[in-house]
Motif scaffolding. Structure first.
Motif, mmCIF file in Angstrom:
data_model
loop_
_atom_site.group_PDB
_atom_site.id
_atom_site.type_symbol
_atom_site.label_atom_id
_atom_site.label_comp_id
_atom_site.label_asym_id
_atom_site.label_seq_id
_atom_site.Cartn_x
_atom_site.Cartn_y
_atom_site.Cartn_z
ATOM 1 N N ASP A 258 0.815 -1.209 0.000
ATOM 2 C CA ASP A 258 0.000 0.000 0.000
ATOM 3 C C ASP A 258 0.846 1.256 0.000
ATOM 4 O O ASP A 258 0.529 2.229 -0.663
ATOM 5 C CB ASP A 258 -0.913 0.015 1.235
ATOM 6 C CG ASP A 258 -2.028 -0.997 1.047
ATOM 7 O OD1 ASP A 258 -2.196 -1.443 -0.110
ATOM 8 O OD2 ASP A 258 -2.688 -1.348 2.036
ATOM 9 N N GLU A 259 1.928 1.214 0.763
ATOM 10 C CA GLU A 259 2.673 2.473 0.841
ATOM 11 C C GLU A 259 4.090 2.430 0.290
ATOM 12 O O GLU A 259 4.748 3.454 0.197
ATOM 13 C CB GLU A 259 2.683 3.009 2.292
ATOM 14 C CG GLU A 259 3.512 2.234 3.283
ATOM 15 C CD GLU A 259 2.765 1.033 3.826
ATOM 16 O OE1 GLU A 259 3.251 0.415 4.753
ATOM 17 O OE2 GLU A 259 1.668 0.715 3.292
ATOM 18 N N ALA A 260 4.562 1.245 -0.076
ATOM 19 C CA ALA A 260 5.955 1.216 -0.541
ATOM 20 C C ALA A 260 6.154 0.272 -1.716
ATOM 21 O O ALA A 260 5.454 -0.722 -1.872
ATOM 22 C CB ALA A 260 6.886 0.807 0.604
ATOM 23 N N ALA A 261 7.117 0.655 -2.549
ATOM 24 C CA ALA A 261 7.540 -0.225 -3.629
ATOM 25 C C ALA A 261 8.917 -0.743 -3.268
ATOM 26 O O ALA A 261 9.766 0.014 -2.815
ATOM 27 C CB ALA A 261 7.584 0.542 -4.947
ATOM 28 N N VAL A 262 9.105 -2.036 -3.448
ATOM 29 C CA VAL A 262 10.404 -2.623 -3.118
ATOM 30 C C VAL A 262 11.169 -2.875 -4.411
ATOM 31 O O VAL A 262 10.730 -3.628 -5.273
ATOM 32 C CB VAL A 262 10.238 -3.947 -2.354
ATOM 33 C CG1 VAL A 262 11.612 -4.514 -1.991
ATOM 34 C CG2 VAL A 262 9.403 -3.725 -1.105
ATOM 35 N N LEU A 263 12.321 -2.215 -4.545
ATOM 36 C CA LEU A 263 13.136 -2.372 -5.746
ATOM 37 C C LEU A 263 14.378 -3.177 -5.421
ATOM 38 O O LEU A 263 15.016 -2.967 -4.395
ATOM 39 C CB LEU A 263 13.561 -1.001 -6.274
ATOM 40 C CG LEU A 263 12.452 -0.123 -6.846
ATOM 41 C CD1 LEU A 263 13.005 1.250 -7.209
ATOM 42 C CD2 LEU A 263 11.848 -0.781 -8.071
ATOM 43 N N GLU A 264 14.695 -4.081 -6.325
ATOM 44 C CA GLU A 264 15.899 -4.878 -6.112
ATOM 45 C C GLU A 264 17.061 -4.258 -6.881
ATOM 46 O O GLU A 264 16.944 -3.906 -8.039
ATOM 47 C CB GLU A 264 15.664 -6.301 -6.607
ATOM 48 C CG GLU A 264 16.813 -7.226 -6.296
ATOM 49 C CD GLU A 264 16.554 -8.641 -6.797
ATOM 50 O OE1 GLU A 264 15.549 -9.245 -6.372
ATOM 51 O OE2 GLU A 264 17.345 -9.110 -7.622
#
Ligand code: ADP
Ligand code: MG
Length: 444
Positions: free
Chosen positions: A35-41
């Protein structure tokens, strides 16, 4: 999710140069959206820092625009990280108390600086990493391991790091030497009973250790052992270590596992074959430095003829200038072509992108225009992917170069094509047979 990321990429791309985009943004992947964050690798900790310091607002904005909600960005390090969690052995503390008495010396070549190093996407990462560690020693990426083919600028970067540090801290004790010289010095010390002095020098009196061509210690057990303790001592004192190699740590034969893993503790940065623009820029710079009048068409001819080795590229220019002055002839395209015939003849007999494209076209019965064009129908997309894969495997061509040679496509397209074929080969024996047949036809 891939859609979200693709849309975000499109937005980001508009705001950055192609080179910056392909170096820093394209290697990332979207792992998760909450909902509040995008996780980038990201590939490693160097990337993580770089992205954090330079691109966070842009990423946040792009993701928020695409998803329509305010979004935080979290970065995680992907895949190859596991090995770095292993704890270092305790450094050998015996030699830390002795006062440094050994003469500090430096054999840095003042010509090899960051200023004289031309940056392009082929070397942007190792260049940025070198600058980062030269500015902040021993704390971040230790060791820095630079690897790449012959004549691509590894030694240049290593000297540049040393020169940069020295210009800011004249008191720094910087040792630059090849792994072979390290071994010779070690052997001489053993022979003359001067091991204490050797250890004093490399473990206690050294602030920065720059070792060139570390692959040389393959199979040299005693030298490896000594280097292992040197490494531990310096690492334990937060002293910066930089290594270059023409092979990735995993590919160096007869290397002790404990060294192999240490080489991967910090950051591994590879130098690729330079792309056309970089080759041209290097040539022009060299011509200026040496005061050689170099017309554009001749520069283009040289840069097209010699692709895989900057030393050879520079050598061809010097060679051409020597002939020109000997024969008292201006350097024009005709003269350059004649003089460099040998080099070019060599190139033409070898495997080239052209040959691969030609064979693939014949085999699949498609024409070259389609192969390098934009049509996405499977009947053409598949041969294109195969041809890209063969260029990668047979020529070790970089993804940007492959993209270029297939009608100016993006390097991510080339990368995706190679992955796809690799997967198919893995899954499908019949497919593997077909591709192998093509490889035999091309002679690799
Ligand atoms: P390596 O150690 O990888 O074999 P070197 O560092 O010796 O290669 O580079 C070979 C030659 O090419 C050197 O003269 C170096 O200055 C030059 N060179 C390589 N890359 C670059 C670059 N990006 N910009 C300027 N000169 C370069
Ligand atoms: Mg070298």
């Amino acid at each position: 999710m891939q859609n979200i990321w693709n849309n975000a990429l499109t937005r980001i791309r508009e705001r950055l140069s192609e080179q910056t985009f392909s170096t820093w943004i394209a290697p990332m992947a979207l792992r998760e959206v909450t909902d509040e964050a995008a996780v980038l690798e990201v590939p490693n900790s160097f990337f993580e820092d770089w992205i954090r310091n330079n691109y966070m607002p842009m990423l946040r904005e792009a993701m928020s625009e695409v998803t329509g909600v305010e979004m935080d960005i979290r970065l995680v390090i992907g895949e190859s990280r596991a090995i770095e969690t292993e704890l270092p052995d305790l450094p050998d503390r015996r030699f830390q108390k002795t006062r440094p008495s050994c003469e500090y010396h430096s054999r840095l070549n003042p010509k090899y600086t960051f200023a004289s190093f031309i940056v392009g996407s082929s070397n942007q990462l190792p260049h940025a990493a070198s600058i980062a560690i030269a500015s902040q020693l021993g704390t971040k990426y230790n060791p820095l391991f630079v690897y790449g083919g012959v004549g691509l600028g590894k030694t240049h970067l290593l000297h540049a790091i040393g020169n940069h540090i020295l210009s800011r801290n004249p008191d720094m004790r910087i040792y630059y030497l090849s792994a072979e010289e390290f071994m010779n010095e070690y052997v001489a010390s053993v022979r003359t009973y001067k091991m204490d002095a050797f250890r004093e020098k490399f473990r206690a009196s050294c602030d920065v250790l720059l070792i060139d061509d570390i692959q040389f210690i393959a199979g040299k057990e005693q030298t490896q052992e000594e280097f292992f303790y040197t490494f531990n001592a310096l690492y334990g004192m937060n002293k910066q270590i930089v290594l270059t190699s023409d092979k990735y740590p995993q590919e160096i034969p007869d290397l002790e596992e404990r060294l192999r893993s240490r080489f991967q503790w910090g950051l591994i940065a590879d130098i690729q074959v330079p792309e056309m623009e970089t080759r041209l820029a290097i040539l022009k710079r060299k011509a200026e430095d040496e005061r050689i009048p170099l017309p554009d068409d001749v520069a283009l001819f040289l840069a097209t003829s010699i692709k895989n080795n900057v030393r050879e590229l520079e050598g061809s220019l010097i060679n051409l200038a020597a002939h020109a002055s000997l024969e008292n002839h201006p350097i024009d395209l005709d003269f350059a072509t004649r003089t460099l015939k040998k080099v070019v003849a060599l190139r033409d007999s070898a495997l080239t992108v052209d040959r691969i494209q030609h064979e693939v076209c014949r085999h699949f019965n498609v024409n070259l225009e389609d192969l390098t064009g934009a049509r996405r129908h499977r009947s053409i997309a598949f041969p294109r992917q195969v041809a890209m894969y063969l260029c990668r495997k047979g020529l070790n061509a970089s993804y940007p170069e492959i993209g270029n040679r297939f009608g100016g496509k993006d390097h991510t397209t080339a990368m995706a094509a190679c992955r796809k074929i690799e997967q198919q080969i893995h899954r499908d024996a019949a497919m593997r047979g077909k591709i192998e047949a093509l490889e035999r036809l091309l002679g690799f």
